[in-house]
Write a protein that holds these residues in place. Structure first.
Motif, PDB file in Angstrom:
ATOM      1  N   GLU A  97       1.903  27.704  -1.128  1.00  0.00           N
ATOM      2  CA  GLU A  97       2.596  26.438  -1.374  1.00  0.00           C
ATOM      3  C   GLU A  97       2.327  25.436  -0.250  1.00  0.00           C
ATOM      4  O   GLU A  97       2.153  24.237  -0.499  1.00  0.00           O
TER       5      GLU A  97
ATOM      6  N   LYS B 293      -1.141  23.923  -0.718  1.00  0.00           N
ATOM      7  CA  LYS B 293      -1.169  22.897  -1.772  1.00  0.00           C
ATOM      8  C   LYS B 293      -0.578  21.582  -1.277  1.00  0.00           C
ATOM      9  O   LYS B 293      -1.072  20.504  -1.599  1.00  0.00           O
ATOM     10  N   GLU B 294       0.483  21.677  -0.486  1.00  0.00           N
ATOM     11  CA  GLU B 294       1.128  20.466   0.030  1.00  0.00           C
ATOM     12  C   GLU B 294       0.225  19.719   1.005  1.00  0.00           C
ATOM     13  O   GLU B 294       0.168  18.496   1.007  1.00  0.00           O
TER      14      GLU B 294
ATOM     15  N   GLN C  75       3.175  33.680  -0.764  1.00  0.00           N
ATOM     16  CA  GLN C  75       3.604  32.583  -1.623  1.00  0.00           C
ATOM     17  C   GLN C  75       3.897  31.330  -0.788  1.00  0.00           C
ATOM     18  O   GLN C  75       3.538  30.214  -1.192  1.00  0.00           O
TER      19      GLN C  75
END
Length: 581
Positions: free
Chosen positions: A504, A507-508, A500
């Motif tokens: 994340e 994506k950042e 996870q």
């Protein structure tokens, strides 16, 4: 001949039509065809202006920020050819030149319009007189035209205007005095080298009377220009006086001198400039950039010690606001140069007992994005001092821990001349933390060195590898004890949490990156992608593209997982023990 008249008639018609349609500069540049028809276009524009059909200054004053940068460059270039032939008042010429120069001052080519203004004034001495008087009268806004006026005057009558410059160096206005000093360095002395000695004397007198930063900045520029014209001139005393004043403007001029005129100034003056430039504010990026490029030339000229001395002093003086990365050009020159200089810098800074300089070594090597490479200790610099040799070895491991091959190569370079005590210490550092953390790449490197190195290196490498085998066997036996293993459910929870975090983070990193320019598609199954290629006749073609695989792997330090706190503490100790700060 008739064809030429038709051509001129067409130019006139098109220019007048373009003015009515508010696209004057675009049409002129098209007619000029990028310098192919410049003469005919200039002639027609001059004639139209002379007949009061058009007002050229007003047309160029209408150019603004909306004009495309490409066209603005060519417009400036075209006006530079037009201005010397224009019959306009000096005040009008100054207004247009000032406007266009300000509009395009970021472009280096903007200086050509100032040269064109000088040519405009040279056409008539009355223009020189009017220009000088106008500039002095409106000194707050137009003082930069004073040197231009004097340069133009020197081309008309050198003796007269050289005397005029001398006269203005004693003017009651500080701005006029500074402008006159600058003019000494801009006029053409040609065969009048004896005048350079008189000019030098006048500049020397001016800077002795007062300490004004603008005057001193212009004086420094002029001294370098005079030295270029007449290499026999001695300017060191004058430069010593100038460097007594510390000012941002003067510092920037000094940095420009250091960058561009190392072939003119002596080594003594260069050292004085470097010492003076150590007062540069870290916020002045342009000045620092000049210093950086100048230092890189020092490396090229084998003046490495003076360059290093400056960088060391500057880093230590400004610990919170600057890093070695501010000298990127110097770093690149150091990395691209022969390894002798790089090894010297690394060794010197690792034994400096300054954490800032040790960190700088790490930052330098972080700029290498290719495969890790070997470095070697400068044995001559270290001598036979056992404490110093062990000190640098520990610093190399601490600061270059994330470049394990580089750190290991530094340790092995000390082995050949090491005593038994030193060899034992080097073996210990090689094993822990390097080999324990990077049992992949460091192990491969040691096996390679064991095969190609000398007997002493092979012996150290063999001992370290043997200890690693024993350590790995111990880990394996501990793994078989069920009580030491955590439950499978906790492994799964941890992996789920880690995945996870990675998702994340991915994506950042896409936000604001080049990846946003592309459309991403998630394939649930299949081994190829299908897309439509649109052909020129309006039809499209279905194309299948087989999927290609690629992979990238990196080795994380094993001790970060086995003993994260212990590893972190040990690295901190290796980095800072024995350092002054």
């Amino acid at each position: 001949m008739y064809g030429n008249l038709t051509r001129v008639s067409e130019i006139k018609t098109k220019i007048l039509a373009a003015i009515n349609e508010n696209r004057f500069i675009n049409e002129v540049l098209e007619l000029e065809d990028r310098r192919k028809n410049t003469e005919s276009v200039v002639s027609e524009l001059i004639k139209l202006h002379k007949d009061s059909i058009i007002d050229i200054p007003e047309l160029f004053l209408s150019l603004g920020d909306t004009t495309e940068q490409y066209n603005l460059f060519w417009a400036l270039d075209f006006f530079s050819k037009l201005l010397p032939k224009l019959d306009i008042e000096v005040s009008e010429a100054i207004k247009v030149v000032d406007y266009l120069h300000e509009l395009n001052k970021q472009d280096l080519a903007s200086g050509t319009i100032l040269d064109a203004y000088i040519d405009f004034c040279v056409a008539s001495e009355s223009r020189v007189i009017d220009s000088l008087n106008f500039s002095i009268k409106h000194i707050k806004a137009k003082s930069h035209f004073i040197p231009l006026s004097l340069i133009a005057g020197s081309r008309v009558n050198f003796t007269k205007y050289f005397s005029k410059i001398i006269e203005l160096t004693t003017n009651k206005s500080a701005v006029v005095r500074a402008s006159a000093v600058l003019a000494f360095g801009r006029i053409n002395y040609e065969e009048r080298l004896e005048k350079t000695e008189l000019a030098l004397q006048q500049v020397s007198n001016a800077i002795k009377k007062e300490q004004v930063s603008d005057l001193y900045a212009n004086a420094l520029r002029t001294l370098i220009s005079l030295k270029q014209v007449n290499p026999r001139l001695e300017i060191e005393e004058e430069i010593d006086n100038i460097l007594l004043v510390t000012d941002d403007v003067l510092l920037h001029v000094a940095s420009t001198t250091f960058l561009h005129h190392q072939d003119v100034i002596t080594q003594s003056i260069s050292s004085k400039l470097l010492n003076y430039l150590s007062s540069t504010d870290t916020k002045n990026k342009g000045t620092l950039s000049n210093i950086d490029h100048g230092l890189s030339r020092q490396f090229k000229a084998e003046n490495i010690d003076s360059a290093l001395e400056f960088i060391e002093r500057y880093l230590i003086t400004h610990p919170k606001h600057i890093t070695i990365n501010s000298f990127s050009c110097t770093i690149r020159k150091l990395l691209d140069n022969d390894e002798k200089h790089l090894n010297y810098v690394i060794t010197k800074w690792l034994c400096s007992k300054q954490t800032l300089l040790c960190r700088a070594v790490m930052d330098i090597l972080e700029n290498v994005h290719a495969e890790e490479f070997a470095i070697y200790a400068d044995i001559k610099l270290l001598g036979n001092d056992t404490d110093k040799r062990i000190f640098t070895a520990r610093k190399a491991v601490g600061w270059l821990f994330h470049k394990p091959i580089t750190a290991a190569s530094y340790l092995l370079s000390l082995v050949d001349t090491a005593s038994d005590e030193e060899a034992q210490h080097l073996e210990e550092l090689l094993f822990e933390p390097l080999l324990l953390s990077y049992s992949g790449k460091v192990k491969r490197y040691l096996i390679e060195q064991k095969e190609i190195g000398n007997e002493k290196k092979a012996q150290i490498a063999s001992k370290a590898l043997s200890r690693l085998s024993s350590y790995d066997e111990g880990l394996k036996s501990a793994w078989e004890i069920k009580e030491l293993r955590c439950p499978q459910s906790q492994y799964e929870i941890w992996h789920q949490h880690f995945n996870q975090q990675v998702s994340e983070s991915y994506k950042e990193t896409r936000k604001g990156s080049i990846a946003e320019l592309f459309t991403s598609v998630t394939l649930l199954y299949g081994n190829c992608s299908i897309h439509q290629v649109h052909l020129g006749d309006g039809k499209s073609k279905r194309v299948e593209s087989p999927l290609q695989s690629f992979e990238h792997s990196t080795e994380f330090p094993r001790l970060d997982s086995l003993d994260p706190y212990g590893c972190d503490f040990d690295l901190r100790v290796l980095r800072v023990e024995g350092c002054d700060k």
